[in-house]
Design an enzyme around this catalytic site. Structure first.
Site, PDB file in Angstrom:
ATOM      1  N   ARG A   1      42.329  77.474  53.403  1.00 34.76           N
ATOM      2  CA  ARG A   1      43.839  77.252  53.390  1.00 34.76           C
ATOM      3  C   ARG A   1      43.850  75.602  53.130  1.00 34.76           C
ATOM      4  O   ARG A   1      42.941  74.903  52.912  1.00 34.76           O
ATOM      5  CB  ARG A   1      44.293  77.579  54.718  1.00 34.76           C
ATOM      6  CG  ARG A   1      43.696  76.814  56.022  1.00 34.76           C
ATOM      7  CD  ARG A   1      44.173  77.342  57.197  1.00 34.76           C
ATOM      8  NE  ARG A   1      43.581  76.380  58.378  1.00 34.76           N
ATOM      9  CZ  ARG A   1      44.076  76.526  59.694  1.00 34.76           C
ATOM     10  NH1 ARG A   1      44.804  77.216  59.905  1.00 34.76           N
ATOM     11  NH2 ARG A   1      43.323  75.912  60.609  1.00 34.76           N
TER      12      ARG A   1
ATOM     13  N   ASP B   1      29.833  78.010  58.179  1.00 36.41           N
ATOM     14  CA  ASP B   1      30.025  76.952  59.102  1.00 36.41           C
ATOM     15  C   ASP B   1      29.316  75.821  58.688  1.00 36.41           C
ATOM     16  O   ASP B   1      27.988  75.574  58.613  1.00 36.41           O
ATOM     17  CB  ASP B   1      29.622  77.411  60.435  1.00 36.41           C
ATOM     18  CG  ASP B   1      29.514  76.177  61.717  1.00 36.41           C
ATOM     19  OD1 ASP B   1      30.084  75.183  61.258  1.00 36.41           O
ATOM     20  OD2 ASP B   1      29.329  76.606  62.529  1.00 36.41           O
TER      21      ASP B   1
ATOM     22  N   TYR C   1      37.652  61.595  65.233  1.00 27.94           N
ATOM     23  CA  TYR C   1      38.002  61.552  63.619  1.00 27.94           C
ATOM     24  C   TYR C   1      37.750  60.316  63.023  1.00 27.94           C
ATOM     25  O   TYR C   1      37.190  60.433  61.957  1.00 27.94           O
ATOM     26  CB  TYR C   1      39.456  61.967  63.959  1.00 27.94           C
ATOM     27  CG  TYR C   1      39.827  62.477  62.360  1.00 27.94           C
ATOM     28  CD1 TYR C   1      39.483  63.719  62.004  1.00 27.94           C
ATOM     29  CD2 TYR C   1      40.687  61.778  61.416  1.00 27.94           C
ATOM     30  CE1 TYR C   1      39.931  64.249  60.545  1.00 27.94           C
ATOM     31  CE2 TYR C   1      41.124  62.283  60.307  1.00 27.94           C
ATOM     32  CZ  TYR C   1      40.570  63.324  59.773  1.00 27.94           C
ATOM     33  OH  TYR C   1      41.188  63.858  58.622  1.00 27.94           O
TER      34      TYR C   1
END
Length: 257
Positions: free
Chosen positions: A16, A61, A153
């Site tokens: 996505r 992963d 992040y």
């Protein structure tokens, strides 16, 4: 003639968002694409839509070292070679520095930073064996400018930018170019309005971008995909080790008028 005719490219986080649009655009430009993700149902659906001659899906992963050889093997078994990698998979967590649990910090680093490292390390020998290739790492606006509540992040993406430069130096002699994309706010499922205003939802996100981005909106995944295409194609044949900002002008500064 497509800009990626004959090339085989692995795209992570391809079920996505930006990764999906990159996979779709690359296939439209003649590439055979291996879509990797942990969202198996969605990833398989995109690969099936693109067709067996153009695409394969593999569960990956990115932070798991053991998964990478299998992903590379899918590319070689299906298409005979590997010419490129787009390290797109990533996660985002909002939290103030003093409230960020170590486990949350390590989770973000594992996917965003370690996943990128493992990907580059796994594909480099294959790209060299194919006569050269490209690696495009998905970095972030936050690697270049701070943003509150994004300690983990921003740290992971700053590391990605540093690794991109080092990898570009080390791999240039083997015909491998390595560059980084630094998106600002892109309209993907990663953008979660809850930390901004739980009551306002999407409206809060839209207002944020109207207020802070010179172009007045969030970016679209396909706009990032077009940059990934440029960096993967021969159009960027003399470009390596560079960050490319795609943020609607956000990093340029604050407009007061």
């Amino acid at each position: 003639m497509g800009r990626l005719d004959g090339r085989v490219v692995l795209v992570t986080g391809a079920a996505r968002g930006q990764g999906e649009q990159e996979a779709r655009l690359f296939a439209a430009e003649g590439a055979r694409v291996v879509l990797a993700d942990v969202l198996d149902e969605a990833g398989r659906a995109v690969a099936e839509e693109l067709g067996g001659k153009s695409a394969r899906y593999v569960h990956l992963d990115v932070g798991d070292e053991a998964g990478w050889p299998a992903a590379v093997a899918v590319a070689k078994d299906a298409f005979g070679r590997l010419d490129g990698l787009v390290n797109n998979a990533g996660i985002l967590r909002f939290n103030a520095l003093e409230h960020t649990p170590l486990a949350e910090y390590e989770e973000v680093v594992r996917v965003n930073q370690t996943g990128t490292f493992l990907g580059m390390r796994a594909v480099a020998p294959e790209l060299a064996a194919a006569g050269g290739g490209t690696i495009v790492n998905t970095c972030s606006y936050t690697a270049l400018a701070g943003m509150a509540s994004l300690t983990s992040y921003a740290a992971s993406k700053a590391a990605v930018l540093g690794m991109t430069r080092v990898a570009a130096l080390e791999l240039a002699g083997r015909g491998i170019r390595v560059n980084a994309m630094c998106p600002g706010g892109i309209d993907t499922p990663m953008i979660n309005p809850a930390p901004l205003d739980p009551g306002a939802g999407r409206a809060a996100v839209d207002e944020l971008f109207r207020a802070h981005v010179p172009l007045g909106r969030a970016g679209r995944p396909e706009e990032v995909a077009r940059l990934a295409l440029f960096l993967t194609s021969d159009d960027s044949s003399y470009v390596t080790g560079q960050p490319f900002v795609v943020d609607g002008g956000w990093l340029a500064g604050l407009s007061l008028f």
